[in-house]
Design an enzyme around this catalytic site. Structure first.
Site, mmCIF file in Angstrom:
data_model
loop_
_atom_site.group_PDB
_atom_site.id
_atom_site.type_symbol
_atom_site.label_atom_id
_atom_site.label_comp_id
_atom_site.label_asym_id
_atom_site.label_seq_id
_atom_site.Cartn_x
_atom_site.Cartn_y
_atom_site.Cartn_z
ATOM 1 N N ARG A 1 -55.330 45.773 2.274
ATOM 2 C CA ARG A 1 -56.599 45.859 2.150
ATOM 3 C C ARG A 1 -57.066 47.149 2.834
ATOM 4 O O ARG A 1 -56.334 47.663 3.492
ATOM 5 C CB ARG A 1 -57.254 44.576 2.522
ATOM 6 C CG ARG A 1 -56.740 43.397 1.744
ATOM 7 C CD ARG A 1 -57.172 43.258 0.314
ATOM 8 N NE ARG A 1 -57.015 42.044 -0.331
ATOM 9 C CZ ARG A 1 -58.051 41.099 -0.355
ATOM 10 N NH1 ARG A 1 -59.196 40.927 0.363
ATOM 11 N NH2 ARG A 1 -57.727 39.943 -0.943
ATOM 12 N N LYS B 1 -53.502 42.879 5.861
ATOM 13 C CA LYS B 1 -54.689 43.479 6.671
ATOM 14 C C LYS B 1 -54.252 44.245 7.912
ATOM 15 O O LYS B 1 -53.458 43.605 8.732
ATOM 16 C CB LYS B 1 -55.743 42.550 7.008
ATOM 17 C CG LYS B 1 -56.557 41.725 5.729
ATOM 18 C CD LYS B 1 -57.528 41.037 6.042
ATOM 19 C CE LYS B 1 -58.307 40.429 4.953
ATOM 20 N NZ LYS B 1 -59.341 39.637 5.327
HETATM 21 FE FE1 SRM Z 1 -63.001 37.271 3.078
HETATM 22 C C1 SRM Z 1 -62.232 35.266 0.414
HETATM 23 C C2 SRM Z 1 -65.908 37.979 1.610
HETATM 24 C C3 SRM Z 1 -63.531 39.734 5.473
HETATM 25 C C4 SRM Z 1 -60.796 35.827 5.136
HETATM 26 N N1 SRM Z 1 -63.970 36.794 1.278
HETATM 27 C C5 SRM Z 1 -63.208 36.100 0.380
HETATM 28 C C6 SRM Z 1 -64.219 36.136 -0.956
HETATM 29 C C7 SRM Z 1 -63.556 37.368 -1.850
HETATM 30 C C8 SRM Z 1 -64.118 34.961 -1.697
HETATM 31 C C9 SRM Z 1 -63.231 34.525 -2.828
HETATM 32 O O1 SRM Z 1 -62.147 34.621 -2.661
HETATM 33 O O2 SRM Z 1 -63.832 34.341 -3.850
HETATM 34 C C10 SRM Z 1 -65.628 36.413 -0.522
HETATM 35 C C11 SRM Z 1 -66.315 37.178 -1.342
HETATM 36 C C12 SRM Z 1 -67.851 36.882 -0.991
HETATM 37 C C13 SRM Z 1 -68.904 37.527 -1.683
HETATM 38 O O3 SRM Z 1 -69.642 36.816 -2.294
HETATM 39 O O4 SRM Z 1 -69.022 38.740 -1.628
HETATM 40 C C14 SRM Z 1 -65.100 37.214 1.064
HETATM 41 N N2 SRM Z 1 -64.460 38.778 3.490
HETATM 42 C C15 SRM Z 1 -65.556 38.808 2.601
HETATM 43 C C16 SRM Z 1 -66.604 39.744 3.223
HETATM 44 C C17 SRM Z 1 -67.537 40.641 2.183
HETATM 45 C C18 SRM Z 1 -67.483 39.161 4.405
HETATM 46 C C19 SRM Z 1 -68.444 39.872 5.076
HETATM 47 O O5 SRM Z 1 -69.394 39.334 5.472
HETATM 48 O O6 SRM Z 1 -68.416 40.943 5.531
HETATM 49 C C20 SRM Z 1 -65.588 40.687 3.948
HETATM 50 C C21 SRM Z 1 -65.062 41.857 3.063
HETATM 51 C C22 SRM Z 1 -63.923 42.808 3.852
HETATM 52 C C23 SRM Z 1 -63.670 43.972 3.357
HETATM 53 O O7 SRM Z 1 -64.447 44.908 3.029
HETATM 54 O O8 SRM Z 1 -62.539 43.995 2.800
HETATM 55 C C24 SRM Z 1 -64.404 39.697 4.193
HETATM 56 N N3 SRM Z 1 -62.112 37.660 4.956
HETATM 57 C C25 SRM Z 1 -62.607 38.690 5.731
HETATM 58 C C26 SRM Z 1 -62.029 38.360 7.026
HETATM 59 C C27 SRM Z 1 -62.265 39.418 8.114
HETATM 60 C C28 SRM Z 1 -61.322 40.592 8.297
HETATM 61 O O9 SRM Z 1 -60.611 40.942 7.696
HETATM 62 O O10 SRM Z 1 -61.585 41.017 9.418
HETATM 63 C C29 SRM Z 1 -61.418 37.346 6.990
HETATM 64 C C30 SRM Z 1 -60.593 36.865 8.044
HETATM 65 C C31 SRM Z 1 -59.402 37.419 8.509
HETATM 66 C C32 SRM Z 1 -58.103 36.879 7.507
HETATM 67 O O11 SRM Z 1 -58.042 37.621 6.206
HETATM 68 O O12 SRM Z 1 -57.532 36.264 7.895
HETATM 69 C C33 SRM Z 1 -61.377 37.039 5.540
HETATM 70 N N4 SRM Z 1 -61.561 35.900 2.945
HETATM 71 C C34 SRM Z 1 -61.015 35.458 3.897
HETATM 72 C C35 SRM Z 1 -59.946 34.197 3.244
HETATM 73 C C36 SRM Z 1 -59.025 33.565 3.849
HETATM 74 C C37 SRM Z 1 -57.719 34.234 3.918
HETATM 75 C C38 SRM Z 1 -56.641 33.177 4.619
HETATM 76 O O13 SRM Z 1 -55.698 34.002 4.858
HETATM 77 O O14 SRM Z 1 -56.684 31.997 4.542
HETATM 78 C C39 SRM Z 1 -60.539 34.245 1.785
HETATM 79 C C40 SRM Z 1 -59.948 33.120 0.864
HETATM 80 C C41 SRM Z 1 -58.688 33.581 0.289
HETATM 81 O O15 SRM Z 1 -57.998 34.868 0.470
HETATM 82 O O16 SRM Z 1 -58.015 32.600 -0.436
HETATM 83 C C42 SRM Z 1 -61.265 35.131 1.791
#
Ligand code: SRM
Ligand code: SF4
Length: 581
Positions: free
Chosen positions: A144, A211
């Site tokens: 990512r 990541k």
């Molecule tokens: Fe995230 C899934 C938003 C950073 C862990 N994340 C999602 C989804 C795409 C929901 C989905 O799968 O349907 C969310 C979209 C919501 C929306 O309506 O926009 C979403 N994640 C975000 C953002 C926008 C949060 C924010 O408020 O800024 C961040 C986008 C980052 C980017 O630009 O790439 C975001 N997500 C993170 C982080 C923080 C980080 O990366 O430092 C994490 C925790 C770190 C990690 O990955 O362990 C994170 N997101 C998840 C997870 C859990 C992954 C796991 O290993 O269990 C999911 C669910 C999944 O992947 O199944 C998820």
């Protein structure tokens, strides 16, 4: 869930997709629905877009027997988070033209659009490409967005680190020509990939998202230990000497499944800058080859490492690299999160960090934030850096322009002049767009902070910062398990509570309460706040205090995250009865 063939369904979708083509083109052209079939939905993630529906409208649409109010989230991948002023303005235009009128800055230095309808999706992605940005690989089972400590203009070391972050990002970008075929009609502003195959990823890409972050100590704004792979800069004055390498961090977990847990990346050695790309490639390759492709809940690198052991991982990496990493160098982080206001660069230029609550850039009835940022960026005309905490830095400002920019930023309410608790608070997107949200997060953050601030004021807390992070579900997109007070949504209005992260992002918070409403959370915090103010040492942070006096365990290995289970808070919520649990 795994299938009878031992692979998760997503694995078969990837394999059959012909390198991410699937039937996306036909699905986009289908006039009968605003959505796309499940297989294309999965594939679209790799192209940087998610099919969502407006959850505020879901029940009403069901009642009216209409399909959900389908819309797409589009995520721009911006390695290290650096934009030109022109790029910011181009993205701002798109928010008005095709999105819901807002830009959403993310916790990985990206930008998201929400509310893009299917008929505008290709135009949106094309326009992003025209601004020399991309959505390819912003989501999906690939590497990512690579994050880096914000603002490469701060020092030569920051610039060098940022450069390596960009190289790693470029090296691990998917090569498929599908992106250009589907979205760009064969027109390319950047050179097309040499081959339509994936020489590195292969037909099934990675088992799961991956990541990478680059941190420049003492600032841990990227939360480097929450990453699958972290590079921690080691510098000698203005010279970048190399990086400590940390592997196997991650936040996400699943309620009710204690074989899942947040984990901190572990430092396994040191490498010279020139080795960064090969090290990154081989770490990702190990995960590609050994990651769990049957159960997506156990498919991140942290589980691969925890299942096989860190020693195995270190040996496997050494054998692939042809040498072992050198011993890690000592590094020290003092804080995570962002620092606001002006920072003076060694070259005399200034850098102004602005606060954007939850990263949501929107014109509200009482605050024209999007207009304000647009005006400030136009007046600045220089680099705009996104932070990993959803904020914005106007970088490399000449002294002559400082006063004007500051006045503009102040006029639009962009200076972080609230309490330190408010300035540091993070929330993920959550409702109404996130399909996984169980409770409000971004929309609830202002109220959460107000209530916590009121409790702080009651006990005479003072100006010591408190890191509060809210996520709408246990996936932890706002990295709540590193917070001093973390909240994850369980159900509408109900949250799980985690306590005891540290200021530098090097310790996990401990589960402390389950399925609580706001009153329940505050009933726990109230006596703990009082005790902290009464017994804290000079400069001691709340999370450190909780660990020192034994109210929570000091958790530095996610495998012990659940050890001991949840406390049974005493009537006063924080007495010595909990010590040593
Ligand atoms: Fe995230 C899934 C938003 C950073 C862990 N994340 C999602 C989804 C795409 C929901 C989905 O799968 O349907 C969310 C979209 C919501 C929306 O309506 O926009 C979403 N994640 C975000 C953002 C926008 C949060 C924010 O408020 O800024 C961040 C986008 C980052 C980017 O630009 O790439 C975001 N997500 C993170 C982080 C923080 C980080 O990366 O430092 C994490 C925790 C770190 C990690 O990955 O362990 C994170 N997101 C998840 C997870 C859990 C992954 C796991 O290993 O269990 C999911 C669910 C999944 O992947 O199944 C998820
Ligand atoms: Fe959605 Fe959960 Fe991530 Fe929040 S933490 S954006 S609710 S997936």
């Amino acid at each position: 869930m795994g299938q009878a063939n031992g692979r998760s369904a997503v694995e078969d979708i990837k394999r059959a997709s012909r390198y991410l083509r699937g039937t996306i083109r036909a699905s986009l052209a289908d006039p009968l629905t605003g959505g796309v079939p499940e297989a294309d939905r999965q594939l679209l993630k790799f192209h940087g877009t998610y099919l969502q529906d407006d959850r505020d409208l879901r029940l009403e649409r069901q009642r009216q027997k209409l399909e959900p109010a389908y819309q797409f989230m589009v995520r721009v991948r911006i390695p290290g988070g650096v934009l030109t002023a022109e790029q910011w303005l181009a993205l701002d235009d798109l928010a008005g033209r095709y999105g819901d009128g807002s830009l959403r800055l993310t916790t990985r230095q990206g930008v998201q659009f929400h509310g893009v309808v299917k008929w505008h999706l290709a135009d949106t992605i094309r326009a992003i490409h025209t601004a020399l940005l991309t959505t390819l690989g912003a989501c999906g089972d690939v590497n990512r967005n690579v994050t880096a400590t914000a603002n490469p203009f701060r020092s030569p070391v920051h610039a060098a680190v940022h450069d390596w972050a960009r190289r790693v990002a470029a090296h691990l970008t998917p090569q498929t020509a599908a992106y250009h075929e589907i979205w760009l009609d064969g027109t390319n502003l950047v050179p097309p990939p040499a081959s339509e195959e994936e020489p590195f990823y292969g037909p099934t890409y990675l088992p799961r998202k991956f990541k990478i972050a680059f941190a420049v100590p003492p600032v841990n704004d990227v939360d480097v230990f929450a990453q699958d792979l972290g590079f921690i800069a080691v510098a000698d004055g203005d010279r970048l000497v190399g990086f400590d390498v940390a592997v196997g961090g991650g936040m996400g977990m699943t309620y009710g499944d204690r074989t899942t847990y947040p984990q901190l990346a572990r430092v396994i050695g040191f490498c010279r800058p020139e080795a960064v790309v090969p090290v990154a490639e081989q770490v990702v390759a190990i995960q590609r080859d050994y990651g769990n492709r049957a159960e997506r809940n156990h498919a991140r690198l942290k589980y691969t490492i925890d299942a096989r052991g860190l020693d195995w991982f270190v040996a496997e990496l050494a054998s692939r690299l042809g040498c072992r990493l050198k011993p890690a160098r000592p590094v020290r982080f003092t804080h995570s999160g962002d620092r606001f206001g002006w920072e003076e660069g060694p070259d005399g230029r200034g850098h102004l960090t602005l606060r954007v609550e939850s990263g949501r850039v929107r014109d509200g009835p009482d605050r024209p934030l999007r207009t304000g940022l647009r005006a400030v960026v136009e007046a600045h005309g220089g680099p705009v850096c996104l932070t990993p905490n959803q904020n914005v830095v106007l970088a490399a400002v000449d002294p002559a322009r400082r006063a004007r920019l500051e006045a503009l930023a102040r006029a639009y309410g962009l200076l972080a002049d609230g309490s330190p608790t408010r300035a540091q608070a993070l929330a993920c997107v959550g409702l109404p767009t996130c399909g996984l949200a169980m409770a409000e997060s971004e929309r609830a953050l202002p109220e959460w902070v107000s209530r916590i601030e009121a409790e702080q004021a009651r006990v005479g807390w003072g100006a010591v910062p408190l890191a509060v992070r809210v996520s709408g579900c246990p996936n932890g997109c706002s990295r709540p398990y590193l917070a001093e007070v973390g909240l994850t949504g369980r159900a509408p209005g109900r949250y799980d509570l985690y306590l005891g992260g540290d200021a530098a992002g090097t310790r996990l918070a401990q589960p402390y309460g389950e399925n609580l409403d706001a009153e329940g959370v505050l009933a726990i915090l109230r006596p703990l706040f009082a005790r902290y103010v009464d017994q804290r040492r000079p400069g001691e942070r709340f999370g450190d205090f909780l660990c020192r006096v034994g109210i929570v365990r000091s958790v530095t290995d996610g495998r012990t995250f659940w050890a001991g289970g949840l406390p049974t808070p005493a009537a006063d919520g924080g007495t010595d009865k909990e010590v040593g649990r």
